[in-house]
Design an enzyme around this catalytic site. Structure first.
Site, PDB file in Angstrom:
ATOM      1  N   SER A  42      46.830   9.961  48.565  1.00  0.00           N
ATOM      2  CA  SER A  42      47.084  11.208  48.080  1.00  0.00           C
ATOM      3  C   SER A  42      46.767  11.568  46.958  1.00  0.00           C
ATOM      4  CB  SER A  42      48.458  11.780  48.524  1.00  0.00           C
ATOM      5  OG  SER A  42      49.353  11.104  47.711  1.00  0.00           O
ATOM      6  N   VAL A  44      47.787  13.157  43.806  1.00  0.00           N
ATOM      7  CA  VAL A  44      48.813  12.584  42.831  1.00  0.00           C
ATOM      8  C   VAL A  44      49.198  11.219  42.679  1.00  0.00           C
ATOM      9  CG1 VAL A  44      50.767  13.424  41.570  1.00  0.00           C
ATOM     10  CG2 VAL A  44      49.363  15.163  42.847  1.00  0.00           C
ATOM     11  N   CYS A  45      49.509  10.806  43.732  1.00  0.00           N
ATOM     12  CA  CYS A  45      49.791   9.366  43.971  1.00  0.00           C
ATOM     13  C   CYS A  45      48.808   8.508  43.245  1.00  0.00           C
ATOM     14  CB  CYS A  45      50.235   9.168  45.239  1.00  0.00           C
ATOM     15  SG  CYS A  45      51.544  10.073  45.997  1.00  0.00           S
ATOM     16  N   SER A  46      47.551   8.609  43.650  1.00  0.00           N
ATOM     17  CA  SER A  46      46.081   8.070  43.204  1.00  0.00           C
ATOM     18  C   SER A  46      45.779   8.160  41.712  1.00  0.00           C
ATOM     19  CB  SER A  46      45.168   8.558  44.071  1.00  0.00           C
ATOM     20  OG  SER A  46      45.441   8.136  45.383  1.00  0.00           O
TER      21      SER A  46
END
EC number: 1.11.1.29
Length: 151
Positions: A42, A44-46
């Site tokens: 995803s 933001v997680c990336s």
């Protein structure tokens, strides 16, 4: 629900590194930074996990290890880690049991919230930050490193 000042709930989960990781195995050796995040791949997680991974040496110098935790499988973790160059272990909490123990499970969406917990060498939670929305990412690695240096 604040866990600060409480013993961190212990767990054992499979990791992207191919091993089972038990939180209490770090006791008396290292501080642990648990980074709960919603989903591999995803946006933001990336950004978040590669940023923490990129500061791995700084965390090691501060006597800490970083562990990413979410509900994706070890296979998804391995693929995501390879694609984004993430070197910190990513733990598969597929039933959200650990997220629930830390108060960050979002059961109706089947994911965990975005949160950071700092656990000291004695196994006590010394800092926690849970983002209001899963798309928020306000606690950067530098802030956590500063908290570790205060211990």
């Amino acid at each position: 629900m604040s866990l600060v000042g409480q013993p961190a709930p212990d767990f054992t989960l499979p990791a992207s590194t191919g091993e089972q990781i038990t939180l209490s195995s770090y006791r008396d050796q290292k501080h642990v930074v648990l980074v709960f995040y919603p989903l591999d791949f995803s946006p933001v997680c990336s950004m978040q996990l590669p940023e923490y991974s990129g500061r791995q040496d700084d965390f090691a110098d501060a006597g800490a290890v970083v562990l990413g935790v979410n509900r994706d499988s070890v296979h998804a973790h391995k693929a995501w880690a390879a694609e984004y160059g993430i070197e910190v272990p990513l733990l598969a909490d597929m039933k959200l049991d650990v997220a629930r123990e830390y108060g960050v499970a979002i059961d109706d969406r089947g994911i965990s919230g975005r949160a950071v917990f700092l656990i000291d060498r004695s196994g006590v939670v010394r800092y926690q930050h849970v983002e209001e929305k899963t798309g928020d990412y306000t606690v950067r690695p530098e802030a956590v490193l500063a908290k570790i240096r205060e211990l």
